[in-house]
Design a protein around this motif. Structure first.
Motif, mmCIF file in Angstrom:
data_model
loop_
_atom_site.group_PDB
_atom_site.id
_atom_site.type_symbol
_atom_site.label_atom_id
_atom_site.label_comp_id
_atom_site.label_asym_id
_atom_site.label_seq_id
_atom_site.Cartn_x
_atom_site.Cartn_y
_atom_site.Cartn_z
ATOM 1 N N ASP A 1 56.689 14.213 15.924
ATOM 2 C CA ASP A 1 55.922 14.676 14.773
ATOM 3 C C ASP A 1 55.033 13.526 14.314
ATOM 4 N N ALA A 2 53.742 13.639 14.631
ATOM 5 C CA ALA A 2 52.773 12.602 14.248
ATOM 6 C C ALA A 2 51.644 13.223 13.429
ATOM 7 N N TYR A 3 51.986 14.198 12.601
ATOM 8 C CA TYR A 3 50.986 14.830 11.749
ATOM 9 C C TYR A 3 50.413 13.834 10.743
ATOM 10 N N GLU A 4 51.284 12.935 10.270
ATOM 11 C CA GLU A 4 50.866 11.976 9.244
ATOM 12 C C GLU A 4 51.083 10.545 9.756
ATOM 13 N N PRO A 5 50.286 10.098 10.744
ATOM 14 C CA PRO A 5 50.502 8.759 11.322
ATOM 15 C C PRO A 5 50.317 7.628 10.323
ATOM 16 N N ALA A 6 49.594 7.893 9.222
ATOM 17 C CA ALA A 6 49.399 6.848 8.217
ATOM 18 C C ALA A 6 50.666 6.607 7.407
ATOM 19 N N SER A 7 51.630 7.536 7.501
ATOM 20 C CA SER A 7 52.884 7.353 6.771
ATOM 21 C C SER A 7 54.065 7.242 7.731
ATOM 22 N N ASN A 8 54.458 8.368 8.341
ATOM 23 C CA ASN A 8 55.612 8.357 9.245
ATOM 24 C C ASN A 8 55.308 9.041 10.571
ATOM 25 N N ILE A 9 55.929 8.540 11.637
ATOM 26 C CA ILE A 9 55.949 9.231 12.918
ATOM 27 C C ILE A 9 57.424 9.397 13.293
ATOM 28 N N THR A 10 57.808 10.636 13.606
ATOM 29 C CA THR A 10 59.213 10.923 13.893
ATOM 30 C C THR A 10 59.384 11.373 15.344
ATOM 31 N N VAL A 11 60.313 10.733 16.044
ATOM 32 C CA VAL A 11 60.648 11.099 17.421
ATOM 33 C C VAL A 11 62.100 11.563 17.435
ATOM 34 N N THR A 12 62.339 12.773 17.950
ATOM 35 C CA THR A 12 63.681 13.341 17.999
ATOM 36 C C THR A 12 63.989 13.772 19.431
ATOM 37 N N VAL A 13 65.186 13.446 19.906
ATOM 38 C CA VAL A 13 65.559 13.739 21.297
ATOM 39 C C VAL A 13 66.551 14.900 21.357
ATOM 40 N N LYS A 14 66.259 15.850 22.234
ATOM 41 C CA LYS A 14 67.181 16.965 22.468
ATOM 42 C C LYS A 14 68.110 16.649 23.628
ATOM 43 N N ASP A 15 67.550 16.195 24.753
ATOM 44 C CA ASP A 15 68.341 15.833 25.936
ATOM 45 C C ASP A 15 67.776 14.554 26.535
ATOM 46 N N GLY A 16 68.625 13.809 27.236
ATOM 47 C CA GLY A 16 68.157 12.627 27.952
ATOM 48 C C GLY A 16 68.061 11.396 27.069
ATOM 49 N N LYS A 17 67.110 10.531 27.404
ATOM 50 C CA LYS A 17 66.967 9.259 26.693
ATOM 51 C C LYS A 17 65.511 8.846 26.668
ATOM 52 N N VAL A 18 65.087 8.262 25.554
ATOM 53 C CA VAL A 18 63.738 7.722 25.445
ATOM 54 C C VAL A 18 63.803 6.337 24.823
ATOM 55 N N ALA A 19 62.749 5.554 25.044
ATOM 56 C CA ALA A 19 62.594 4.261 24.380
ATOM 57 C C ALA A 19 61.340 4.345 23.531
ATOM 58 N N VAL A 20 61.432 3.905 22.296
ATOM 59 C CA VAL A 20 60.310 3.960 21.366
ATOM 60 C C VAL A 20 59.856 2.536 21.055
ATOM 61 N N SER A 21 58.554 2.290 21.192
ATOM 62 C CA SER A 21 58.033 0.947 20.966
ATOM 63 C C SER A 21 56.791 0.976 20.106
ATOM 64 N N ASP A 22 56.515 -0.160 19.473
ATOM 65 C CA ASP A 22 55.235 -0.315 18.805
ATOM 66 C C ASP A 22 54.364 -1.178 19.708
ATOM 67 N N SER A 23 53.349 -1.825 19.172
ATOM 68 C CA SER A 23 52.406 -2.558 20.021
ATOM 69 C C SER A 23 52.972 -3.842 20.599
ATOM 70 N N ILE A 24 54.096 -4.332 20.056
ATOM 71 C CA ILE A 24 54.603 -5.624 20.539
ATOM 72 C C ILE A 24 56.059 -5.619 20.979
ATOM 73 N N LYS A 25 56.812 -4.606 20.629
ATOM 74 C CA LYS A 25 58.236 -4.648 20.974
ATOM 75 C C LYS A 25 58.813 -3.242 21.086
#
Length: 331
Positions: free
Chosen positions: A193-217
């Motif tokens: 959910d990146a409707y409001e990138p100036a405030s929050n971005i939400t990533v939710t996982v149903k199955d499997g695995k993901v890695a979430v990063s910003d520009s440096i880490k």
């Protein structure tokens, strides 16, 4: 150092087969070069741009893969990966000849990017990518991607909200870019959910695995029924989530669980193409928990929300405009 010898050394470093002495040798050669003119004379500006883009994306892919395997949460430091960036710079100096390692094809067979873009207005749209992955775009959302996957990986640029069911393909990681956040997966189902990138971005996982990063880490890894809420200041919160709620919108349902009335209003605006205006902004801070089926009309939804929230919702002169008022105030 001869060009052919240098190319072999670069290939060793990038494939992880180089000894410490060979890495140092490449290090020293690069440090001694002010410029390696003449190596890219055969490339025009477009060719150099394509090569540079492909090269650095693949190098970044290797770095991210190592980060996930070796240290799930830590900041990238220049010394630990300096050999990759040096090798990258050297390959750019060499030109096409050093590109074999990345795509297994000679220079003359560099693929051309074919960009595809989709946008939605008030509807939910299901898409199937060339690799078999499926994407559901929520209302008021859009994606852009290279259908040829020229970079050697599957990259999506998202605005708004989308649910992904990713086909497993270990040789081509799947990345979703949203403003200041990138989500990296190999094969899984997840929602962004990146409707409001100036405030929050939400990533939710149903199955499997993901890695979430910003520009440096890399911020964290997520598994099934976990989510991360990222803010633009670099802070984030990781918690559990109900996957059925997360993907309900893909079938036209609306599920609001402890959501601010103002956020509920934005979702209704996108889905029904209307405008909801709060007479008192504090009403928008009130919490809403409700669910509606695909066939529930906007009028019925608004009446139910008004009843449960103790507010009054009236239409304006414009039939697509609604005003929300009431005595209840929330901080």
């Amino acid at each position: 150092m001869e060009k052919e010898q240098l190319q072999k050394l670069i290939d060793k470093v990038l494939s992880g087969r180089a000894s410490a002495q060979e890495e140092q040798e490449l290090d020293q050669w690069y440090a001694s070069q002010d410029a390696a003119q003449g190596f890219t004379e055969g490339l025009d500006a477009q060719g150099k741009n394509v090569l540079g883009s492909q090269l650095f994306r693949n190098i970044e892919q290797r770095i991210q893969a190592e980060e996930i395997q070796e240290a799930p949460v830590h900041q990238l430091t220049a010394p630990s990966h300096r050999k990759w960036w040096i090798a990258a710079a050297v390959v750019l100096l060499l030109g096409i000849g050093g590109f074999y390692y990345f795509n297994g094809k000679p220079a003359g067979q560099v693929l051309a990017s074919v960009w595809q873009e989709y946008k939605t207005t008030n509807e939910v749209k299901e898409l199937i990518l060339p690799d078999g992955s499926r994407i559901w775009l929520n209302a008021g959302s859009g994606i852009r991607y290279d259908t040829a996957f020229v970079s050697g990986r599957r990259e999506i640029w998202l605005q708004g909200e989308a649910y992904f069911d990713v086909a497993q393909m270990e040789s081509k990681p799947f990345l979703v870019h949203t403003s200041h956040i990138t989500t990296l997966v190999l094969g899984t189902a997840f929602n962004i959910d990146a409707y409001e990138p100036a405030s929050n971005i939400t990533v939710t996982v149903k199955d499997g695995k993901v890695a979430v990063s910003d520009s440096i880490k890399i911020l964290t890894q997520l598994v099934a029924n976990q989510r991360i809420i990222c803010k633009t200041d670099g802070s984030f919160r990781k918690d559990t989530a109900i996957s059925s709620d997360m993907m309900a919108w893909t079938s036209g349902q609306l599920v609001f669980r402890d959501m601010k009335f103002s956020e509920v209003a934005k979702r209704l605006e996108r889905k029904f193409g209307v405008e909801l205006i709060f007479r008192d902004a504090s009403i928008g801070n009130c919490s809403i928990t409700a669910s509606f089926t695909e066939t529930t009309t906007l009028r019925d939804i608004l009446e139910m929300l008004a009843l449960t929230n103790g507010s009054v919702i009236k239409t304006g002169q414009n039939p697509n405009q609604y005003f929300i008022s009431g005595k209840k105030q929330c901080k």
